[in-house]
Design an enzyme around this catalytic site. Structure first.
Site, PDB file in Angstrom:
ATOM      1  N   HIS A 301       0.865  -1.179   0.000  1.00  0.00           N
ATOM      2  CA  HIS A 301       0.000   0.000   0.000  1.00  0.00           C
ATOM      3  C   HIS A 301       0.896   1.222   0.000  1.00  0.00           C
ATOM      4  CE1 HIS A 301      -3.110   2.895   0.858  1.00  0.00           C
ATOM      5  NE2 HIS A 301      -4.021   1.953   0.864  1.00  0.00           N
ATOM      6  N   ASP A 349      -7.385  -5.466   2.088  1.00  0.00           N
ATOM      7  CA  ASP A 349      -8.141  -6.342   1.186  1.00  0.00           C
ATOM      8  C   ASP A 349      -7.793  -7.810   1.432  1.00  0.00           C
ATOM      9  OD1 ASP A 349      -9.428  -4.257  -0.657  1.00  0.00           O
ATOM     10  OD2 ASP A 349      -7.321  -3.695  -0.719  1.00  0.00           O
TER      11      ASP A 349
END
Length: 409
Positions: A301, A349
């Site tokens: 990320h 996720d």
């Protein structure tokens, strides 16, 4: 490769294009944090995040138009918000640590915090909340094969049409509508009417009420509730700036989730978990994806060079609640393999996909949880934008064909 957390003096000076003396001056002025190196008290290391921000600031002064263009892709802030602060290793809603909230508060309390700045108003707001009856009746007639997010879009459209107060954009009306929208979303995603607190209701519907499921679902919803100006929240905020009702604001957010960046990602993570199957095969399985030229889904990320704290929190909670679950060991093995091979750590996720696997949730559940949690954030962004009363209307930097004067075609 992930951004390092610290830089040497030489690295920091090179990135900034300054001498060692100027670097030390930046430190003395509080622009860059510096720490002594444990192995050598005479040496110091410098926070890479501070150096990056200073480089961006200098670039903005030199080329404000270029920085403005880059900001819309991934970069400098483009508007003010009091909702969420993201640091390199943390996340805060209205100043409250989200990781702490995820284990101490209900999703309803955190939604209320995002909407009002208060944690103590949830019981009053949600006590009278219920999903719109007409919208629920509409859900009952939809094709059972329709995807949950599409069901929610239909339900929200029906609810807006049947809500005479939908165009009242005052804060009190907005928070009341927000409670109804969350109930309606939960019903659309789970297929059952939800009048109890949302997480326990989902646990009963999806996970058969198994021990610990409600707490894990509650934590997941809170961790997903907001993440500043990600694509779906920015889309919702732009729509809200045109004084659109909350129902349509949430539809805008849902529309952004239905592309490959979210729906497709959830499917790829589930495929990775199915393909690897056994913890002992994790390194081989991850390598196989890389050999096919595929990115490892659910890892890395840009905002968290040291790893997504939301994922760490949720994976730790899952492992504590179900230490013997095969999916827990599989997730840990895949995470180790990804760290070794691509130097990336799990993101939220991936953690949601693991949660769905451990609890035996429906295939669409990980994306549904993300959407339901993020709905609270979309509503918060809309309420904040209504209060600001400004239309979000950036200008385009024209890069097309040269202008042809009239008569010279």
């Amino acid at each position: 490769m992930a951004e390092p957390r610290y830089l040497t003096a030489q690295e920091a000076g090179a990135r900034l294009g300054v001498s060692a003396a100027t670097l030390y001056a930046y430190v003395s002025r509080g622009l860059i944090r510096s720490e002594a190196v444990e192995s050598d008290s005479r040496a110091h290391r410098y926070h890479a995040e501070d150096v990056r921000k200073l480089v961006e600031r200098k670039e903005q002064r030199r080329n404000p138009a270029g920085v403005a263009r880059a900001a819309l892709h991934w970069g400098a802030p483009v508007l003010e918000s009091a909702l969420t602060l993201i640091t390199e290793d943390g996340l805060y809603y209205h100043g409250h640590d989200v990781l702490h909230l995820s284990t101490t508060r209900s999703f309803e309390e955190v939604a209320t915090l995002l909407w009002t700045g208060r944690l103590d108003a949830a019981s009053d707001l949600f006590a009278a909340a219920s999903a719109a009856p007409a919208a629920l009746r509409g859900l009952a007639h939809l094709d059972a094969e329709m995807e949950p997010l599409q069901r929610c879009v239909v339900a929200l459209t029906l609810a807006e049409a049947g809500d005479p107060a939908a165009y009242t954009l005052q804060p009190e009306a907005g928070t009341a509508a927000g409670t109804r929208i969350l109930r309606l979303m939960a019903a659309g995603l789970s297929g059952a009417t939800v009048d109890d607190p949302i997480a326990p209701a989902l646990a009963a519907q999806w996970a058969g009420g198994q021990s610990g499921a409600a707490d894990l679902l509650n934590a997941a919803l809170i961790l997903c509730a907001d993440h500043e100006l990600n694509a779906s929240s920015f889309a919702a905020r732009v729509v809200a700036s045109a004084d659109v009702p909350l129902y349509s604001v949430v539809i805008a957010g849902l529309s952004a989730l239905q592309g490959a960046a979210h729906r497709g990602l959830a499917a790829r993570i589930a495929a990775l978990l199915r393909e690897v199957e056994e913890p002992a095969q994790a390194a081989h399985g991850v390598a196989a994806w890389l050999r096919r030229g595929e990115r490892i889904p659910g890892f890395g990320h840009k905002l968290y060079p040291q790893g997504d704290p939301r994922a760490r929190q949720l994976l730790a909670l899952i492992a504590a609640a179900y230490p013997d679950a095969q999916a827990v060991h599989l997730a840990a093995a895949i995470s180790r393999a990804a760290e070794d091979l691509i130097r990336r750590q799990p993101n939220i996720d991936f953690a949601l996909a693991v949660l769905a696997e451990v609890l035996g949730l429906p295939p669409s559940a990980s994306l549904s949880l993300f959407a339901l949690g993020r709905t609270a954030g979309w509503i918060a962004h809309a309420l904040e934008q209504y209060a600001q009363g400004a239309l979000i209307r950036p200008r385009a930097a024209y890069v097309g064909a040269p202008i042809i004067p009239a008569g010279r075609e």
